[in-house]
Design an enzyme around this catalytic site. Structure first.
Site, short mmCIF file in Angstrom:
data_model
loop_
_atom_site.label_atom_id
_atom_site.label_comp_id
_atom_site.label_asym_id
_atom_site.label_seq_id
_atom_site.Cartn_x
_atom_site.Cartn_y
_atom_site.Cartn_z
N LYS A 84 29.26 95.83 19.32
CA LYS A 84 28.26 94.77 19.14
C LYS A 84 28.01 93.99 20.44
O LYS A 84 28.76 94.12 21.41
CB LYS A 84 28.73 93.84 18.03
N PHE A 129 23.77 85.09 5.29
CA PHE A 129 24.00 85.33 6.72
C PHE A 129 23.10 86.41 7.31
O PHE A 129 23.19 86.71 8.51
CB PHE A 129 25.47 85.70 6.98
N ARG A 135 38.34 102.45 10.61
CA ARG A 135 38.44 101.15 9.95
C ARG A 135 39.81 100.51 10.21
O ARG A 135 39.91 99.30 10.39
CB ARG A 135 38.12 101.26 8.47
N THR A 187 37.73 92.08 9.20
CA THR A 187 36.51 91.44 9.68
C THR A 187 36.81 90.10 10.36
O THR A 187 36.24 89.78 11.39
CB THR A 187 35.52 91.23 8.51
N ARG A 216 39.53 94.20 16.67
CA ARG A 216 39.12 92.82 16.37
C ARG A 216 40.19 91.80 16.75
O ARG A 216 39.86 90.70 17.20
CB ARG A 216 38.70 92.71 14.91
N ASN A 236 32.43 89.89 15.83
CA ASN A 236 33.69 90.62 15.63
C ASN A 236 33.74 91.96 16.36
O ASN A 236 34.52 92.84 16.01
CB ASN A 236 34.01 90.77 14.15
N HIS A 276 31.30 97.49 14.54
CA HIS A 276 30.94 97.90 13.17
C HIS A 276 31.47 99.30 12.97
O HIS A 276 31.45 100.12 13.90
CB HIS A 276 29.42 97.90 12.98
#
Length: 140
Positions: free
Chosen positions: A11, A59, A87, A93, A104, A114, A117
């Protein structure tokens, strides 16, 4: 164990801090191969389509604005149980709840920013991959 593909996005908060190499190293250390990768700037339409599942959530607008605020790195990862493995290395998250050594925990600054994705299922991964990559861009 099944060889799978999953989709990942580094991100804007991660790319702004030049973390692509550090995050890629964690992905590869976990045994996943990066079989496609490109740095892009998402359009508003791409972000709204990608996160359409969250459209009714409060959000949504903030998430879309964040995802178009700077470059992202989209990736296709491949390996045994790739979805679950990715994951696990992403972490929770909320970075304050993420396990030590996860992407993270190491790099995220907040729940919203964070850093990464990852697809939540192989079916989702296939749809997400198709949104950003054509078949000849994936070299596995």
């Amino acid at each position: 164990m099944a060889i799978e593909r999953t989709f990942s996005i580094l991100k804007p908060d991660a790319t702004a801090r030049n973390l692509t190499g550090a995050i890629n190293a964690l992905i590869e250390k976990a045994g996943l191969r990066i079989v496609a990768q490109k740095r892009i700037r998402m359009t508003r339409e791409q972000a709204e389509t990608f996160y359409a599942v969250h459209k009714a959530r409060p959000f949504f607008g903030e998430l879309v604005d964040f995802m178009i605020s700077g470059p992202v790195v989209v990736q296709v990862l491949e390996g045994e149980n790739a979805v679950l493995k990715h994951r696990e290395i992403m972490g929770a998250t909320d970075p304050s709840k993420a396990a030590d050594g996860t992407i993270r925990k190491l790099h995220a600054t907040s729940v919203g920013e964070n850093s990464v994705h990852g697809s939540d299922a192989t079916e989702t991964a296939a749809v997400e991959i198709a949104q950003f990559f054509s078949g000849n861009e994936i070299v596995g």
